[in-house]
Design an enzyme around this catalytic site. Structure first.
Site, PDB file in Angstrom:
ATOM      1  N   ASP A  15       0.823  -1.228   0.000  1.00 28.24           N
ATOM      2  CA  ASP A  15       0.000   0.000   0.000  1.00 28.24           C
ATOM      3  C   ASP A  15       0.848   1.265   0.000  1.00 28.24           C
ATOM      4  OD1 ASP A  15      -2.274  -1.547   0.147  1.00 28.24           O
ATOM      5  OD2 ASP A  15      -2.544  -1.289   2.307  1.00 28.24           O
ATOM      6  N   ARG A  95       0.760   5.168  16.927  1.00 22.75           N
ATOM      7  CA  ARG A  95       0.383   6.133  15.886  1.00 22.75           C
ATOM      8  C   ARG A  95       0.781   7.568  16.213  1.00 22.75           C
ATOM      9  NH1 ARG A  95       0.813   2.301  12.433  1.00 22.75           N
ATOM     10  NH2 ARG A  95      -1.061   1.116  11.966  1.00 22.75           N
ATOM     11  N   ASP A 124      -6.932   3.803  12.624  1.00 24.24           N
ATOM     12  CA  ASP A 124      -5.599   4.376  12.456  1.00 24.24           C
ATOM     13  C   ASP A 124      -5.605   5.690  11.684  1.00 24.24           C
ATOM     14  OD1 ASP A 124      -4.235   2.522  13.980  1.00 24.24           O
ATOM     15  OD2 ASP A 124      -4.164   1.091  12.330  1.00 24.24           O
ATOM     16  N   SER A 175      -4.470  -9.449   8.089  1.00 26.87           N
ATOM     17  CA  SER A 175      -3.825  -8.146   8.147  1.00 26.87           C
ATOM     18  C   SER A 175      -3.251  -8.001   9.554  1.00 26.87           C
ATOM     19  CB  SER A 175      -4.866  -7.065   7.854  1.00 26.87           C
ATOM     20  OG  SER A 175      -4.392  -5.823   8.325  1.00 26.87           O
TER      21      SER A 175
HETATM   22  N1  ARG Z   1      -7.891  -2.644  16.123  1.00 27.86           N
HETATM   23  C1  ARG Z   1      -6.616  -2.261  16.615  1.00 27.86           C
HETATM   24  C2  ARG Z   1      -6.594  -0.781  16.871  1.00 27.86           C
HETATM   25  O1  ARG Z   1      -7.443  -0.107  16.420  1.00 27.86           O
HETATM   26  C3  ARG Z   1      -5.501  -2.726  15.717  1.00 27.86           C
HETATM   27  C4  ARG Z   1      -5.436  -2.048  14.390  1.00 27.86           C
HETATM   28  C5  ARG Z   1      -4.358  -2.645  13.567  1.00 27.86           C
HETATM   29  N2  ARG Z   1      -4.032  -1.782  12.488  1.00 27.86           N
HETATM   30  C6  ARG Z   1      -3.714  -2.207  11.294  1.00 27.86           C
HETATM   31  N3  ARG Z   1      -3.462  -1.300  10.415  1.00 27.86           N
HETATM   32  N4  ARG Z   1      -3.649  -3.473  11.000  1.00 27.86           N
HETATM   33  O2  ARG Z   1      -5.755  -0.274  17.526  1.00 27.86           O
END
Ligand code: ARG
Length: 410
Positions: A15, A95, A124, A175
């Site tokens: 990506d 993040r 995210d 993922s």
């Molecule tokens: N659901 C979790 C969170 O919101 C993990 C997100 C994982 N992110 C990803 N881009 N695979 O913190």
């Protein structure tokens, strides 16, 4: 005139690699790639070269493991932060740190935009957008994957057409995201929340049923709520976390199956592996139970819940976080001591605790000789403490009965 620049959070995956030529072609921007090591398995030099090969005008890498542990994980640990009571917030904590690095580079490079590879359905994007604009409201934020309508197959074609190196990785149905504070897994069969996650989704933890038959013990030392040593050996926090991920993961500790409420309103099924986080939060809670009084513990729980939600919601750089940190830190002055954790077949639990600030007093707690508790005072205490409920019951049970002003004597 030179193109304007955009600073892209670059992971090295498909990506964000495709985003490099896309940002130039669709937005007319030169891409500066930034990769931040927060403990994910990454070959920084390889990723840097791939960014350049994909068309970035510059590529920077940063080892931020120490910064992540000390400035982001440690405050969350002092707050025992668990979103919806179970998720230690690994991704959510990383993040804002990555966002801060993007902003620093954007200022240095005089870029007008930052960009990230998040889609429009997740948390995210919220965290990146809010942390970068929170720190630098003058910067624009672009999320290519939120705008382009490409499937994975389209992305591969786009990559080939634009000279982006495509790695022949066997396409996993899952993922994942990894850093020091945990690993997350979603998609594939996990999208059916009725089905138990298959063993193949786990990478950091042994199945509890296959874990060693002998337990392991680890003693965590805290100073003012922050871990400073394991088994008496002082080490930087990020090293202790990496060590505990391996040790506890081997004993099957850290698996979490979460039916999660996302910021954007979607319910999703997420699986996590967070061995070190569960050991350290468990140890920290055990120490707090020893040194903090009940009312403070109870009130702190409400703050912890709010803290976790705030981190999850991408509001790390909002003023509420600083205010909650000030409260949490004020509770940690006496949270110094040691907790022995037992790691056994998927569980990590405290089995011993010690502190010079312990409120636990053997002379008050004991049922053996040396008891200094004045049991005769209990009756009067209970009479006064129970007066409201006795008054209430007397009226309800028998409307004519008057309130007993003295406890009946045997
Ligand atoms: N659901 C979790 C969170 O919101 C993990 C997100 C994982 N992110 C990803 N881009 N695979 O913190």
């Amino acid at each position: 005139m030179a193109n304007s620049k955009v600073v892209l959070a670059y992971s090295g995956g498909l990506d964000t690699s495709v985003a490099i030529p896309w940002l130039r072609e669709s937005k007319g921007l030169d891409v500066v790639a930034v990769t931040v090591d927060v403990g994910q398995p990454v070959d920084l030099e390889r990723v840097r070269k791939k960014a350049i090969a994909s068309g970035a005008v510059a590529a920077y890498v940063a080892d931020a493991r120490r910064e992540f542990a000390e400035e982001f994980i440690a405050p969350a640990l002092r707050a025992n932060a668990l979103y919806e009571g179970i998720y230690p917030l690994g991704t959510a904590l990383a993040r804002p740190l990555i966002g801060r690095h993007l902003v620093e580079v954007a200022r240095r490079e005089d870029a007008a935009y930052v960009a990230h590879g998040c889609t429009g359905k997740g948390n995210d994007q919220v965290r990146f957008d809010l942390s970068t604009t929170g720190l630098a409201p003058e910067l624009g934020v672009i999320a290519p994957a939120r705008e382009w309508k490409m499937t994975r197959e389209d992305e591969i074609v786009y990559a080939r057409e634009h000279g982006v190196p495509v790695e022949a990785t066997s396409a996993s149905p899952y993922s994942t995201d990894e850093n020091l504070w945990g690993r997350s897994v979603e998609c594939g069969i996990l999208e059916d929340p009725a089905i138990e996650p298959p063993e193949e989704v786990y990478a950091w933890t042994r199945s509890p049923s296959a874990a060693p038959d002998q337990p392991a013990y680890v003693t965590v030392s805290f100073e003012r709520g922050t871990p400073v040593a394991l088994d008496g050996e002082r080490r930087p926090l990020h090293e202790m976390i990496a060590h505990l991920n391996r040790l506890a993961g081997d004993h099957g500790v850290g698996r979490i199956d979460h039916l999660e409420s996302r910021v954007v309103g979607i319910k999703s099924r997420e699986v996590y592996e967070c061995p070190a986080a569960l050991v350290l939060i468990g140890a920290h809670q055990a120490l707090e139970a020893l040194v903090l009084p009940r009312d403070l513990l109870e009130f702190k729980r409400t703050v912890e819940q709010r803290y976790a939600q705030l981190v999850y919601d991408g509001l790390w750089f909002a003023p509420l976080r600083g205010a909650l940190d000030a409260f949490v830190d004020s509770t940690q002055a006496r949270v110094t001591g040691e907790v022995a954790m037992k790691l056994f077949k998927g569980r990590a639990h405290p089995v011993g605790r010690r502190s010079e600030n312990a409120l636990y007093q053997p002379a008050l707690a004991t049922y053996s000789t040396g008891d200094r508790f004045r049991s005769e005072m209990a009756e009067g205490f209970i009479y006064v403490w129970g007066l409201p409920v006795r008054t209430w019951s007397a009226i309800g049970a028998a409307p004519t009965a008057s309130v007993a002003t003295n406890p009946p004597r045997a």
